[in-house]
Design a protein around this motif. Structure first.
Motif, PDB file in Angstrom:
ATOM      1  N   TYR A  34       6.852  12.581  23.032  1.00 60.92           N
ATOM      2  CA  TYR A  34       6.509  13.724  23.876  1.00 60.92           C
ATOM      3  C   TYR A  34       5.165  14.361  23.506  1.00 60.92           C
ATOM      4  CZ  TYR A  34       6.865  18.315  26.034  1.00 60.92           C
ATOM      5  OH  TYR A  34       6.610  19.459  26.753  1.00 60.92           O
ATOM      6  N   THR A  61      -1.630  26.621  27.398  1.00 60.10           N
ATOM      7  CA  THR A  61      -0.368  26.561  28.140  1.00 60.10           C
ATOM      8  C   THR A  61       0.192  27.964  28.347  1.00 60.10           C
ATOM      9  OG1 THR A  61       0.106  24.364  27.269  1.00 60.10           O
ATOM     10  CG2 THR A  61       1.961  25.593  28.171  1.00 60.10           C
ATOM     11  N   VAL A  97       9.875  28.080  30.896  1.00 54.00           N
ATOM     12  CA  VAL A  97      10.132  26.955  29.986  1.00 54.00           C
ATOM     13  C   VAL A  97       9.766  25.641  30.658  1.00 54.00           C
ATOM     14  CG1 VAL A  97      11.936  25.686  28.760  1.00 54.00           C
ATOM     15  CG2 VAL A  97      11.875  28.179  28.636  1.00 54.00           C
ATOM     16  N   LEU A 101       6.895  23.051  29.398  1.00 54.98           N
ATOM     17  CA  LEU A 101       7.226  21.679  29.002  1.00 54.98           C
ATOM     18  C   LEU A 101       6.455  20.647  29.821  1.00 54.98           C
ATOM     19  CD1 LEU A 101      11.087  21.961  28.431  1.00 54.98           C
ATOM     20  CD2 LEU A 101       9.287  21.754  26.700  1.00 54.98           C
TER      21      LEU A 101
END
Length: 134
Positions: A34, A61, A97, A101
């Motif tokens: 990831y 982010t 979230v 992600l």
């Protein structure tokens, strides 16, 4: 090895990094999982380890997710019927979230590509000099 690969312009490198691909060859993958960056490109053998993104992707982010979610919260609060806090939690926590992600590996890849395109390699720990293979 740099002579075997055609030069890559800044925006192309950034786009390749955004897609998780090697900024030089666009064939190899930047990440083994990831967010775990590979030390070298499997295809062109570019040393990726000197291009450390550190905390920049997390900051970018947070910045982007905040600028998307906070206006939406304010719109719902202003033009909605002032919903209770649990409604806000059900709406904005999963969205925040999920966005984080989705964006985090893409932004990390773009930052790594940016560092490569600008030849901003971290110094080697043992010698303090820049990695010449980059």
């Amino acid at each position: 090895m740099n002579d075997e690969h055609p030069p890559v312009d800044f925006w192309t490198a950034l786009l390749r990094g955004w897609h998780g691909r090697c900024p030089r060859c666009n064939t190899g993958r930047l990440f083994g999982s990831y967010l775990k960056m590979k030390s070298r490109c499997d295809s062109c053998d570019l040393a990726l380890e000197p291009f450390r993104a550190d905390d920049a992707p997390a900051y970018f982010t947070i910045f982007i997710v905040g600028h998307i979610v906070v206006p939406l919260v304010l719109v719902v609060e202003r033009w909605g019927t002032e919903p209770p806090l649990w409604v806000h939690a059900l709406l904005w926590l999963p969205l925040s979230v999920g966005l984080a992600l989705v964006l985090l590996p893409r932004i990390k890849g773009a930052v790594i590509a940016l560092l490569w395109a600008q030849k901003i390699a971290a110094p080697k720990a043992a010698t303090g000099s820049l990695d010449p293979s980059a």
